[in-house]
Design a protein around this motif. Structure first.
Motif: not given
Length: 306
Positions: A11-23, A29-34, A283-284, A60-63
């Motif tokens: 509700g506050t931030n849109l977090k995003y990341a690039m990960l490999d298959a091992a986690g 990074n993150k941006k304020p949620t539009v 947080n992650d 992959a999306i969490s929401c």
């Protein structure tokens, strides 16, 4: 090396990341949620995804909200109601021609603990996220339970006070860490009722007023755990949420569960107490859990997802 783009919609931030298959997080990074509308929100996500074009093998999306993980459709959307009805497969999978997954934020956090955290190798157990309400996930037979309507583990909907005629009598409010902090600050005369640091300064200092409110709250959480334990018979209960970083939280919840076990003979002598511990992820958590959901969806119980 396969990499995946993961979004954690809050509700506050849109977090995003690039990960490999091992986690392993490659970058995040993150941006304020539009919040102005669906198209503006999607444009923000598309801009991020486009910046990683050709580098990811899945999204992959969490929401928040009730998530149809089979058809990849978001319902309700929590504090972002414009997400209601969004089809992630059509809007992201078809657009970028990669596998996609979407998972409820509370269940994503539980998946993170199952994959790499405190619920790893636990056959039956649960995670409670103590925040504005009570979220989390339930594990049975080594699997996260979604339920017939994708709402298993939505503990906020358990009715706690049978004599109450409004939402305040439900677990979502009784187990709300935000409400507890507000009550402590109000009782202490603090101007910022949402200041968790001030509230816990008083609690950790042993202030009688603060401790009375905090102890009652931990007893409410212990009651919630006891009720779920009667259904799930979990080996472990993992406590998540911002307040779980305070050592006194896990300690006092355990003490209050023991208090109830002594007060009610059959609880203490017949119902086995689960191990009550702090979550390993903070947080992650939603980022790791969302990726695990995608790996399971694409590969099943593959080596990548174990």
């Amino acid at each position: 090396m396969k990499q995946y783009l993961v979004f954690d919609i809050g509700g506050t931030n849109l977090k995003y990341a690039m990960l490999d298959a091992a986690g392993n997080i490659v970058e995040k990074n993150k941006k304020p949620t539009v919040k102005t509308g669906l198209q503006e929100f999607l444009n923000e996500m598309y801009e991020i995804a486009d910046s990683y074009a050709g580098k990811f093998k899945g999204i992959a999306i969490s929401c928040p909200g009730k998530i149809d993980v089979d058809n990849k459709i978001i319902h309700f959307g929590g504090s972002l109601p414009f997400l209601d009805g969004v089809n992630v497969q059509k809007l992201f999978g078809d657009k970028y021609q990669v596998p996609v997954s979407v998972e409820n934020d509370g269940k994503a956090a539980a998946l993170a603990e199952m994959w790499l955290g405190a619920l790893k190798d636990v056959v039956s157990g649960e995670m409670l996220t103590l925040g504005s309400e009570v979220g989390g996930g339930i594990v049975v037979g080594g699997q996260l339970i979604h339920g017939a309507h994708f709402q298993a583990g939505e503990l906020s909907f358990m009715r706690y006070d049978m004599n109450c005629d409004d939402w305040s009598g439900f677990t979502g409010q009784k187990g709300s860490a935000v409400n507890m902090i507000k009550r402590v600050n109000e009782a202490l005369g603090n101007s910022d009722l949402e200041d968790g640091q001030k509230a816990f300064e008083a609690i950790n200092a042993g202030d009688k007023t603060a401790m009375a409110i905090f102890t009652d709250y931990c007893r409410d959480v212990a009651n919630i755990i006891l009720s779920v334990q009667a259904v799930v018979d979990g080996a472990k209960v993992v406590i998540a949420g911002g307040i779980s970083a305070q050592e006194i939280v896990i300690k006092t919840i355990n003490e209050q569960y023991d208090f109830l076990a002594k007060k009610f003979y059959r609880v203490g002598n017949e119902l086995t107490k689960p191990e009550i511990v702090r979550a390993q992820f903070e947080n992650d958590a939603n980022i790791f859990g969302a990726l695990y959901a995608l790996l399971l969806d694409v590969n099943g119980q593959s080596d990548e997802a174990k």
